[in-house]
Design an enzyme around this catalytic site. Structure first.
Site, mmCIF file in Angstrom:
data_model
loop_
_atom_site.group_PDB
_atom_site.id
_atom_site.type_symbol
_atom_site.label_atom_id
_atom_site.label_comp_id
_atom_site.label_asym_id
_atom_site.label_seq_id
_atom_site.Cartn_x
_atom_site.Cartn_y
_atom_site.Cartn_z
ATOM 1 N N ASP A 192 37.334 38.120 39.672
ATOM 2 C CA ASP A 192 38.557 38.569 40.343
ATOM 3 C C ASP A 192 39.356 39.526 39.451
ATOM 4 O OD1 ASP A 192 39.495 36.714 38.553
ATOM 5 O OD2 ASP A 192 40.637 35.533 40.008
ATOM 6 N N SER A 193 38.863 39.786 38.226
ATOM 7 C CA SER A 193 39.442 40.860 37.392
ATOM 8 C C SER A 193 39.353 42.183 38.145
ATOM 9 C CB SER A 193 38.704 40.965 36.060
ATOM 10 O OG SER A 193 37.307 40.966 36.263
ATOM 11 N N ASP A 249 33.588 35.048 42.057
ATOM 12 C CA ASP A 249 34.816 34.342 41.690
ATOM 13 C C ASP A 249 35.570 33.969 42.957
ATOM 14 O OD1 ASP A 249 36.178 33.493 39.478
ATOM 15 O OD2 ASP A 249 36.756 35.502 38.808
ATOM 16 N N LYS A 302 32.604 30.632 41.158
ATOM 17 C CA LYS A 302 33.349 30.192 39.970
ATOM 18 C C LYS A 302 34.751 29.774 40.398
ATOM 19 C CE LYS A 302 34.873 33.177 36.606
ATOM 20 N NZ LYS A 302 36.327 33.004 36.670
ATOM 21 N N GLU A 319 38.524 28.211 38.669
ATOM 22 C CA GLU A 319 39.270 27.987 37.431
ATOM 23 C C GLU A 319 39.905 26.604 37.431
ATOM 24 O OE1 GLU A 319 42.128 31.110 36.733
ATOM 25 O OE2 GLU A 319 40.597 32.693 36.820
ATOM 26 N N GLU A 336 37.569 30.632 28.093
ATOM 27 C CA GLU A 336 38.307 31.886 27.873
ATOM 28 C C GLU A 336 39.521 31.663 26.983
ATOM 29 O OE1 GLU A 336 39.259 34.232 31.363
ATOM 30 O OE2 GLU A 336 40.493 35.617 30.178
HETATM 31 O O1 KIV Z 1 37.457 37.691 36.676
HETATM 32 C C1 KIV Z 1 36.778 37.789 35.653
HETATM 33 O O2 KIV Z 1 36.338 38.877 35.283
HETATM 34 C C2 KIV Z 1 36.507 36.577 34.895
HETATM 35 C C3 KIV Z 1 35.781 36.718 33.603
HETATM 36 C C4 KIV Z 1 36.560 37.437 32.602
HETATM 37 C C5 KIV Z 1 35.305 35.414 33.087
HETATM 38 O O3 KIV Z 1 36.859 35.529 35.319
#
Ligand code: KIV
Length: 299
Positions: A57-58, A96, A126, A128, A195
């Protein structure tokens, strides 16, 4: 003569990465993971032999220009996961789950997670959070959805954390992180991201759990490493965090290319003759003949 592309050749020489092959690497071989959010970058990452393509989600920040990861929607994440998935032959593709997609109710979370598998072709999702996600992770597993965990600095907790802060600096926080890691493993994650934590803490977690740990800003003792592709290529506009190693200057290369293009167009040197289409010889001589006749008639 063979017409197979280099992508197809690599595909046949390197077996598909699975959850099992990721897990088998623990303690034997380091795991490589990078983010990618579209067809060209996911294809390059896959062709480079990286084990995991994470549609993180970055994306919200580095591609969509938003201030943080909180605003990105499930539909936006699905759109990019589909594009990345189309490019990948070998790597494991993980999507994510964005903020709000698994925080409201477990029905909602299951429905959203299933969309990533069914509609976008992700092979795992994924989420969190540590101990508080145990129930959710077991429900996802019961629904046949593999889960990657993510603890430490969790960007979706930005408001509660009051900024992006390295976690696990006090004894109490370290104990909590250890509890989180063990709880995630018991709940059934197949690997977990660590992280933004001191390397000593990540090393302790990596030694404690049996599933692989994938670090970002968590030191070299993790079982694998992940970086945001746009950070390591320098294709972002924000200052980089301490843990980012810059492997290329893509922004610099793009800037140079754009300046050259502008200069060439303005000077009339682009396009050149080589970059232009030409008439067939007989059409050209017929055209010249017509022009000559018109000139002669005008005299
Ligand atoms: O969203 C993302 O890019 C991430 C990674 C940095 C682990 O969660």
């Amino acid at each position: 003569m063979s017409f197979t592309s280099s992508h197809e050749q690599q595909e046949s020489s390197r077996p598909k990465i699975t959850l099992q092959s990721i897990q088998q690497k623990k303690g034997k071989q380091r795991i490589t993971c990078l983010t990618a959010y579209d067809y060209p970058t996911a294809r390059l990452v896959d062709e480079a032999g990286i084990d995991i393509v994470l549609v993180g989600d970055s994306l919200s920040m580095v591609v969509l220009g938003q201030e943080n990861t909180l605003a990105i929607t499930v539909d936006e994440m699905l759109h990019h996961t589909r594009a990345a998935r189309r490019a990948v032959r070998r790597a494991l593709v993980i999507a994510d789950m964005p903020y709000g997609s698994y925080h409201l109710s477990s029905e909602d979370a299951l429905r959203n997670a299933a969309r990533f598998i069914k509609e976008a072709g992700a092979e795992a999702v994924k989420v969190e959070g540590g101990e508080k996600r145990v129930g959710l992770i077991s429900r996802l597993r019961d629904a046949e959805i593999p889960v990657m965990g993510h603890i430490g600095l969790t960007p979706q907790s930005l408001l509660l954390m009051g900024g992006y802060k390295v976690q696990g600096r006090t004894l109490g926080d370290i104990e909590q992180l250890m509890r989180d890691a063990v709880a995630l493993e018991r709940a059934g994650v197949f690997c977990m991201v660590l992280e933004g934590m001191p390397r000593e803490v990540a090393a302790m977690i990596t030694a404690e759990v049996h599933v692989p740990t994938i670090g970002i800003g968590a030191g070299p003792e993790c079982d694998g490493q992940v970086l945001v592709l746009h950070d390591m290529l320098n294709l972002t506009f924000a200052p980089h965090a301490k843990f980012v190693r810059q492997y290329a200057d893509v922004a610099g290369n793009i800037r140079q290319a754009l300046e050259s293009y502008k200069a060439d167009v303005e000077a009339g040197t682009f396009p050149g003759d080589q970059e232009s289409y030409h008439l067939p010889a007989d059409t050209r001589s017929a055209l010249e003949h017509i022009s000559e006749r018109k000139r002669a008639l005008r005299k």
